[in-house]
Scaffold this motif. Sequence first.
Motif, PDB file in Angstrom:
ATOM      1  N   ALA A  95       0.838  -1.206   0.000  1.00  0.00           N
ATOM      2  CA  ALA A  95       0.000   0.000   0.000  1.00  0.00           C
ATOM      3  C   ALA A  95       0.871   1.254   0.000  1.00  0.00           C
ATOM      4  CB  ALA A  95      -0.921  -0.016   1.221  1.00  0.00           C
ATOM      5  N   PHE A  96       1.903   1.272   0.846  1.00  0.00           N
ATOM      6  CA  PHE A  96       2.760   2.457   0.947  1.00  0.00           C
ATOM      7  C   PHE A  96       3.480   2.727  -0.374  1.00  0.00           C
ATOM      8  CE2 PHE A  96       6.511   4.914   1.959  1.00  0.00           C
ATOM      9  CZ  PHE A  96       6.035   5.858   2.856  1.00  0.00           C
ATOM     10  N   VAL A  97       4.041   1.677  -0.955  1.00  0.00           N
ATOM     11  CA  VAL A  97       4.791   1.853  -2.212  1.00  0.00           C
ATOM     12  C   VAL A  97       3.854   2.308  -3.328  1.00  0.00           C
ATOM     13  CG1 VAL A  97       6.049   0.615  -4.026  1.00  0.00           C
ATOM     14  CG2 VAL A  97       6.682   0.281  -1.642  1.00  0.00           C
ATOM     15  N   LEU A  98       2.704   1.654  -3.447  1.00  0.00           N
ATOM     16  CA  LEU A  98       1.800   1.994  -4.549  1.00  0.00           C
ATOM     17  C   LEU A  98       1.283   3.423  -4.423  1.00  0.00           C
ATOM     18  CD1 LEU A  98      -0.236  -1.345  -4.794  1.00  0.00           C
ATOM     19  CD2 LEU A  98       1.158  -0.349  -6.611  1.00  0.00           C
ATOM     20  N   VAL A  99       0.829   3.783  -3.229  1.00  0.00           N
ATOM     21  CA  VAL A  99       0.164   5.087  -3.087  1.00  0.00           C
ATOM     22  C   VAL A  99       1.174   6.219  -2.879  1.00  0.00           C
ATOM     23  CG1 VAL A  99      -1.461   6.409  -1.670  1.00  0.00           C
ATOM     24  CG2 VAL A  99      -1.948   4.015  -2.233  1.00  0.00           C
ATOM     25  N   HIS A 100       2.075   6.034  -1.920  1.00  0.00           N
ATOM     26  CA  HIS A 100       2.949   7.158  -1.570  1.00  0.00           C
ATOM     27  C   HIS A 100       4.186   7.270  -2.470  1.00  0.00           C
ATOM     28  CE1 HIS A 100       0.562   8.455   1.678  1.00  0.00           C
ATOM     29  NE2 HIS A 100       0.816   7.445   2.485  1.00  0.00           N
ATOM     30  N   ASP A 107      -7.098   2.685  -6.849  1.00  0.00           N
ATOM     31  CA  ASP A 107      -6.253   1.867  -7.744  1.00  0.00           C
ATOM     32  C   ASP A 107      -5.474   0.823  -6.933  1.00  0.00           C
ATOM     33  OD1 ASP A 107      -6.993   3.203 -10.007  1.00  0.00           O
ATOM     34  OD2 ASP A 107      -5.293   4.590  -9.980  1.00  0.00           O
ATOM     35  N   ALA A 108      -4.909   1.273  -5.815  1.00  0.00           N
ATOM     36  CA  ALA A 108      -4.118   0.359  -4.980  1.00  0.00           C
ATOM     37  C   ALA A 108      -4.999  -0.783  -4.469  1.00  0.00           C
ATOM     38  CB  ALA A 108      -3.492   1.116  -3.817  1.00  0.00           C
ATOM     39  N   ALA A 109      -6.259  -0.444  -4.156  1.00  0.00           N
ATOM     40  CA  ALA A 109      -7.191  -1.476  -3.680  1.00  0.00           C
ATOM     41  C   ALA A 109      -7.440  -2.501  -4.787  1.00  0.00           C
ATOM     42  CB  ALA A 109      -8.497  -0.835  -3.235  1.00  0.00           C
ATOM     43  N   GLN A 110      -7.621  -2.006  -6.008  1.00  0.00           N
ATOM     44  CA  GLN A 110      -7.866  -2.929  -7.134  1.00  0.00           C
ATOM     45  C   GLN A 110      -6.629  -3.764  -7.439  1.00  0.00           C
ATOM     46  OE1 GLN A 110      -9.400  -0.702 -10.473  1.00  0.00           O
ATOM     47  NE2 GLN A 110     -11.490  -1.240  -9.881  1.00  0.00           N
ATOM     48  N   LYS A 143      -6.443   2.023   3.347  1.00  0.00           N
ATOM     49  CA  LYS A 143      -6.256   3.230   4.171  1.00  0.00           C
ATOM     50  C   LYS A 143      -5.655   2.866   5.524  1.00  0.00           C
ATOM     51  CE  LYS A 143      -9.690   6.205   2.043  1.00  0.00           C
ATOM     52  NZ  LYS A 143     -11.047   6.755   2.093  1.00  0.00           N
ATOM     53  N   SER A 144      -6.132   1.782   6.077  1.00  0.00           N
ATOM     54  CA  SER A 144      -5.613   1.333   7.365  1.00  0.00           C
ATOM     55  C   SER A 144      -4.133   0.924   7.231  1.00  0.00           C
ATOM     56  CB  SER A 144      -6.479   0.167   7.848  1.00  0.00           C
ATOM     57  OG  SER A 144      -5.813  -0.573   8.818  1.00  0.00           O
ATOM     58  N   HIS A 145      -3.814   0.207   6.154  1.00  0.00           N
ATOM     59  CA  HIS A 145      -2.410  -0.188   5.911  1.00  0.00           C
ATOM     60  C   HIS A 145      -1.527   1.053   5.766  1.00  0.00           C
ATOM     61  CE1 HIS A 145      -3.028  -4.371   5.864  1.00  0.00           C
ATOM     62  NE2 HIS A 145      -3.423  -4.538   4.617  1.00  0.00           N
ATOM     63  N   LEU A 146      -2.034   2.049   5.057  1.00  0.00           N
ATOM     64  CA  LEU A 146      -1.237   3.265   4.831  1.00  0.00           C
ATOM     65  C   LEU A 146      -0.948   3.966   6.158  1.00  0.00           C
ATOM     66  CD1 LEU A 146      -2.962   4.732   1.644  1.00  0.00           C
ATOM     67  CD2 LEU A 146      -0.627   3.868   1.817  1.00  0.00           C
ATOM     68  N   HIS A 147      -1.959   4.031   6.990  1.00  0.00           N
ATOM     69  CA  HIS A 147      -1.822   4.699   8.281  1.00  0.00           C
ATOM     70  C   HIS A 147      -0.760   3.989   9.126  1.00  0.00           C
ATOM     71  CE1 HIS A 147      -3.028   6.972  11.789  1.00  0.00           C
ATOM     72  NE2 HIS A 147      -3.125   5.841  12.459  1.00  0.00           N
ATOM     73  N   ARG A 148      -0.865   2.676   9.187  1.00  0.00           N
ATOM     74  CA  ARG A 148       0.077   1.899  10.011  1.00  0.00           C
ATOM     75  C   ARG A 148       1.488   1.930   9.428  1.00  0.00           C
ATOM     76  NH1 ARG A 148      -3.581  -3.345  11.657  1.00  0.00           N
ATOM     77  NH2 ARG A 148      -5.166  -2.128  12.720  1.00  0.00           N
TER      78      ARG A 148
END
Lengths: 176, 132
Positions: free
Chosen positions: A124-129, A137-140, A150-155
């Motif tokens: 999640a971090f690599v794809l989004v940030h 998109d990251a979810a798909q 969103k939870s993964h990104l936060h953590r």
Amino acid sequence: VDEARRGHCFDSFVREHRDRAIGLAWKLLDGDQAAAEDVAQEAFVRAYRGLGRFRQDASLSTWFYRILVNEAHRHRRWRWVRQRFAGELPEDSPDPRAQPLGDPYLRRRIARALDALPRGQREAFVLVHLEGFTVRDAAQITGRAVGTIKSHLHRALAALRERLADLDPLKEVNES
Amino acid sequence: MTGPLSDRPDLTPEEGAFVRSIASFYTAPQPSAAERVAFNAKLEQRVARRRTAWRRAPAFAGAAVVAALGVFVLARATVVTPRPGEISSSFASAASTTAESAILALATDSPEEPEEALPEDYLAIEDVFLGG
């Protein structure tokens, strides 16, 4: 004719996504350039082979990046097994290709911090940030729910800020 | 592929600065023109190699079916021919089961490539250490 047309479309697709695919694999594989290229190639080959099975419930590129992320995960698993049972791999094998700009020590530290994250958080971090995909998109791409991403990104962000506190520009300002 | 801009995570200014800092330090090298050409050539080779393998697959499957049938026929031929009315039903069913299994095994979906089939001991290790 169909085969030729498919080949032509595939070439365009590779041209369009090659650099990003290698870059994304590089980030998911802790900066291992050779592995990133290999994983990107394998993802393209699998995409080519699976084109006939592609269902248009996602965009072609989302589908491709899903293959790529899974391929990177597969590579990581095999690497883990090799390291575990065949001894540690050399940390920095010399690579004749161009090295990325910047501080290699810093890059290794970031790679290790990302490597220490659970799979979902890292992806999640690599794809989004780092790659600029949207949360949707990251979810798909990862096959997870938007809320989970969103939870993964936060953590992931909390863990990385803790591990790489000295890279936090505002903290440096506050401390000086 | 791209969603609305609002489909971005909400970050505080501090978090945003940290993420930008990580992104600037952790950047993949841009491939040179020569590296791109080499990548494309290697990819083309890999696709061509796989394509050849897929084309050969039906021939291999056909050969395996013929081999399975050959084993089946040989198995029947080596059995002492019983007198009429004394055909061993258990042997007949066992032999046909073997041939059927061989043919069925060919028809059943198997992993597309050897590397896709992870060894069982590895899967067990993975479950324990990596959580699947």
